[in-house]
Design a protein around this motif. Structure first.
Motif, mmCIF file in Angstrom:
data_model
loop_
_atom_site.group_PDB
_atom_site.id
_atom_site.type_symbol
_atom_site.label_atom_id
_atom_site.label_comp_id
_atom_site.label_asym_id
_atom_site.label_seq_id
_atom_site.Cartn_x
_atom_site.Cartn_y
_atom_site.Cartn_z
ATOM 1 N N VAL A 1 0.845 -1.194 0.000
ATOM 2 C CA VAL A 1 0.000 0.000 0.000
ATOM 3 C C VAL A 1 0.879 1.243 0.000
ATOM 4 C CG1 VAL A 1 -1.903 -1.154 1.203
ATOM 5 C CG2 VAL A 1 -0.212 0.082 2.520
ATOM 6 N N ARG A 2 0.330 2.340 -0.527
ATOM 7 C CA ARG A 2 1.025 3.625 -0.521
ATOM 8 C C ARG A 2 0.247 4.560 0.407
ATOM 9 N NH1 ARG A 2 4.881 4.782 -3.199
ATOM 10 N NH2 ARG A 2 4.434 3.395 -4.913
ATOM 11 N N VAL A 3 0.975 5.249 1.275
ATOM 12 C CA VAL A 3 0.381 6.179 2.237
ATOM 13 C C VAL A 3 -0.070 7.436 1.496
ATOM 14 C CG1 VAL A 3 0.804 7.553 4.309
ATOM 15 C CG2 VAL A 3 1.864 5.296 4.065
ATOM 16 N N LEU A 4 -1.360 7.763 1.607
ATOM 17 C CA LEU A 4 -1.901 8.959 0.961
ATOM 18 C C LEU A 4 -2.063 10.120 1.936
ATOM 19 C CD1 LEU A 4 -4.704 7.413 -1.288
ATOM 20 C CD2 LEU A 4 -2.385 8.059 -1.941
ATOM 21 N N LYS A 5 -2.511 9.808 3.153
ATOM 22 C CA LYS A 5 -2.749 10.844 4.162
ATOM 23 C C LYS A 5 -2.342 10.319 5.522
ATOM 24 C CE LYS A 5 -7.002 12.585 2.064
ATOM 25 N NZ LYS A 5 -8.439 12.760 2.295
ATOM 26 N N ILE A 6 -1.986 11.243 6.383
ATOM 27 C CA ILE A 6 -1.736 10.919 7.779
ATOM 28 C C ILE A 6 -2.591 11.861 8.617
ATOM 29 C CG2 ILE A 6 -0.039 10.879 9.629
ATOM 30 C CD1 ILE A 6 2.046 10.119 7.552
ATOM 31 N N VAL A 7 -3.466 11.271 9.407
ATOM 32 C CA VAL A 7 -4.353 12.042 10.281
ATOM 33 C C VAL A 7 -4.297 11.447 11.680
ATOM 34 C CG1 VAL A 7 -5.899 12.756 8.412
ATOM 35 C CG2 VAL A 7 -6.353 10.634 9.638
ATOM 36 N N ASP A 8 -4.750 12.215 12.674
ATOM 37 C CA ASP A 8 -4.740 11.730 14.053
ATOM 38 C C ASP A 8 -5.914 10.811 14.355
ATOM 39 O OD1 ASP A 8 -2.402 13.065 14.686
ATOM 40 O OD2 ASP A 8 -3.464 14.886 15.297
ATOM 41 N N HIS A 9 -7.009 10.976 13.617
ATOM 42 C CA HIS A 9 -8.201 10.164 13.859
ATOM 43 C C HIS A 9 -8.905 9.901 12.535
ATOM 44 C CE1 HIS A 9 -11.644 8.537 15.949
ATOM 45 N NE2 HIS A 9 -12.411 9.277 15.185
ATOM 46 N N ALA A 10 -9.391 8.686 12.368
ATOM 47 C CA ALA A 10 -10.140 8.343 11.153
ATOM 48 C C ALA A 10 -11.318 7.456 11.540
ATOM 49 C CB ALA A 10 -9.251 7.604 10.160
ATOM 50 N N THR A 11 -12.447 7.720 10.932
ATOM 51 C CA THR A 11 -13.606 6.871 11.174
ATOM 52 C C THR A 11 -13.483 5.611 10.333
ATOM 53 O OG1 THR A 11 -14.884 7.884 9.400
ATOM 54 C CG2 THR A 11 -15.083 8.875 11.597
ATOM 55 N N LYS A 12 -14.290 4.654 10.655
ATOM 56 C CA LYS A 12 -14.283 3.387 9.926
ATOM 57 C C LYS A 12 -14.535 3.617 8.434
ATOM 58 C CE LYS A 12 -16.740 -1.005 9.908
ATOM 59 N NZ LYS A 12 -17.812 -1.776 10.550
ATOM 60 N N ASP A 13 -15.456 4.520 8.124
ATOM 61 C CA ASP A 13 -15.807 4.791 6.728
ATOM 62 C C ASP A 13 -14.706 5.511 5.961
ATOM 63 O OD1 ASP A 13 -18.305 3.610 7.112
ATOM 64 O OD2 ASP A 13 -19.198 5.506 7.770
ATOM 65 N N ASN A 14 -13.879 6.284 6.653
ATOM 66 C CA ASN A 14 -12.834 7.068 5.985
ATOM 67 C C ASN A 14 -11.454 6.431 6.038
ATOM 68 O OD1 ASN A 14 -14.660 9.064 5.293
ATOM 69 N ND2 ASN A 14 -14.341 10.167 7.210
ATOM 70 N N ALA A 15 -11.294 5.334 6.762
ATOM 71 C CA ALA A 15 -9.978 4.723 6.943
ATOM 72 C C ALA A 15 -9.349 4.294 5.617
ATOM 73 C CB ALA A 15 -10.074 3.529 7.885
ATOM 74 N N HIS A 16 -10.154 3.802 4.685
ATOM 75 C CA HIS A 16 -9.601 3.331 3.404
ATOM 76 C C HIS A 16 -9.112 4.473 2.523
ATOM 77 C CE1 HIS A 16 -13.734 4.295 2.281
ATOM 78 N NE2 HIS A 16 -13.287 4.421 1.053
ATOM 79 N N ASN A 17 -9.473 5.707 2.845
ATOM 80 C CA ASN A 17 -9.007 6.868 2.075
ATOM 81 C C ASN A 17 -7.597 7.305 2.464
ATOM 82 O OD1 ASN A 17 -11.448 7.075 0.667
ATOM 83 N ND2 ASN A 17 -12.352 8.324 2.290
ATOM 84 N N LEU A 18 -7.027 6.689 3.481
ATOM 85 C CA LEU A 18 -5.696 7.068 3.952
ATOM 86 C C LEU A 18 -4.584 6.364 3.185
ATOM 87 C CD1 LEU A 18 -6.344 7.042 7.793
ATOM 88 C CD2 LEU A 18 -6.443 8.980 6.214
ATOM 89 N N TYR A 19 -4.933 5.344 2.403
ATOM 90 C CA TYR A 19 -3.931 4.586 1.651
ATOM 91 C C TYR A 19 -4.527 4.105 0.345
ATOM 92 C CZ TYR A 19 -6.493 0.493 3.269
ATOM 93 O OH TYR A 19 -7.476 -0.433 3.514
ATOM 94 N N GLU A 20 -3.652 3.734 -0.588
ATOM 95 C CA GLU A 20 -4.105 3.089 -1.820
ATOM 96 C C GLU A 20 -3.363 1.768 -1.955
ATOM 97 O OE1 GLU A 20 -3.106 4.793 -5.612
ATOM 98 O OE2 GLU A 20 -1.178 5.513 -4.890
ATOM 99 N N VAL A 21 -4.082 0.763 -2.424
ATOM 100 C CA VAL A 21 -3.472 -0.539 -2.636
ATOM 101 C C VAL A 21 -2.716 -0.495 -3.954
ATOM 102 C CG1 VAL A 21 -3.897 -3.001 -2.973
ATOM 103 C CG2 VAL A 21 -5.270 -1.715 -1.327
ATOM 104 N N VAL A 22 -1.417 -0.721 -3.896
ATOM 105 C CA VAL A 22 -0.572 -0.714 -5.084
ATOM 106 C C VAL A 22 -0.537 -2.114 -5.694
ATOM 107 C CG1 VAL A 22 1.772 -0.326 -5.938
ATOM 108 C CG2 VAL A 22 0.827 1.157 -4.153
ATOM 109 N N LYS A 23 -0.447 -3.116 -4.806
ATOM 110 C CA LYS A 23 -0.326 -4.487 -5.273
ATOM 111 C C LYS A 23 -0.951 -5.415 -4.235
ATOM 112 C CE LYS A 23 3.386 -7.339 -7.172
ATOM 113 N NZ LYS A 23 4.829 -7.433 -7.302
ATOM 114 N N ASP A 24 -1.717 -6.389 -4.709
ATOM 115 C CA ASP A 24 -2.325 -7.376 -3.821
ATOM 116 C C ASP A 24 -2.179 -8.747 -4.464
ATOM 117 O OD1 ASP A 24 -3.741 -8.823 -1.965
ATOM 118 O OD2 ASP A 24 -5.674 -7.894 -2.377
ATOM 119 N N GLU A 25 -1.143 -9.467 -4.045
ATOM 120 C CA GLU A 25 -0.882 -10.801 -4.586
ATOM 121 C C GLU A 25 -1.464 -11.847 -3.648
ATOM 122 O OE1 GLU A 25 3.128 -11.752 -6.258
ATOM 123 O OE2 GLU A 25 3.596 -9.890 -5.196
ATOM 124 N N ILE A 26 -2.018 -12.888 -4.231
ATOM 125 C CA ILE A 26 -2.460 -14.027 -3.447
ATOM 126 C C ILE A 26 -1.525 -15.175 -3.767
ATOM 127 C CG2 ILE A 26 -4.301 -15.670 -2.992
ATOM 128 C CD1 ILE A 26 -6.282 -13.471 -3.712
#
Length: 94
Positions: free
Chosen positions: A58-83
């Motif tokens: 994942v790549r870090v997009l934002k750094i905040v002190d508090h994030a709600t459950k609904d907004n947590a996924h906006n703090l990073y982007e998935v670059v690669k997801d291998e299974i």
């Protein structure tokens, strides 16, 4: 922000203590370097997380002190997801 706190805040890892234990084992990387629980995370950093069969980057997009459950996924982007396929070392029947 410390990586153990960031992983908890983004909900990539459910508990900060679990994140700390995995980081102590040297399992996670920040920008291709082994991360410790106290390692700092900055915007733009790439974090590699081997989570079971998933190898997640994942790549870090934002750094905040508090994030709600609904907004947590906006703090990073998935670059690669291998299974990773399971490897079984069992003798084959003849």
């Amino acid at each position: 922000m410390r990586i153990d706190k960031y992983l908890k805040l983004t909900r990539l890892i459910k508990r900060r203590t679990v994140a700390k234990e995995l980081l102590d084992r040297g399992m996670f990387l920040i920008n291709d370097r082994v991360a410790k629980p106290s390692s700092e995370v900055n915007v733009g950093d790439a974090i590699f997380l081997p989570l079971g069969r998933h190898k997640l980057t994942v790549r870090v997009l934002k750094i905040v002190d508090h994030a709600t459950k609904d907004n947590a996924h906006n703090l990073y982007e998935v670059v690669k997801d291998e299974i990773v396929k399971e490897f079984r070392d069992e003798p084959q029947e003849e």
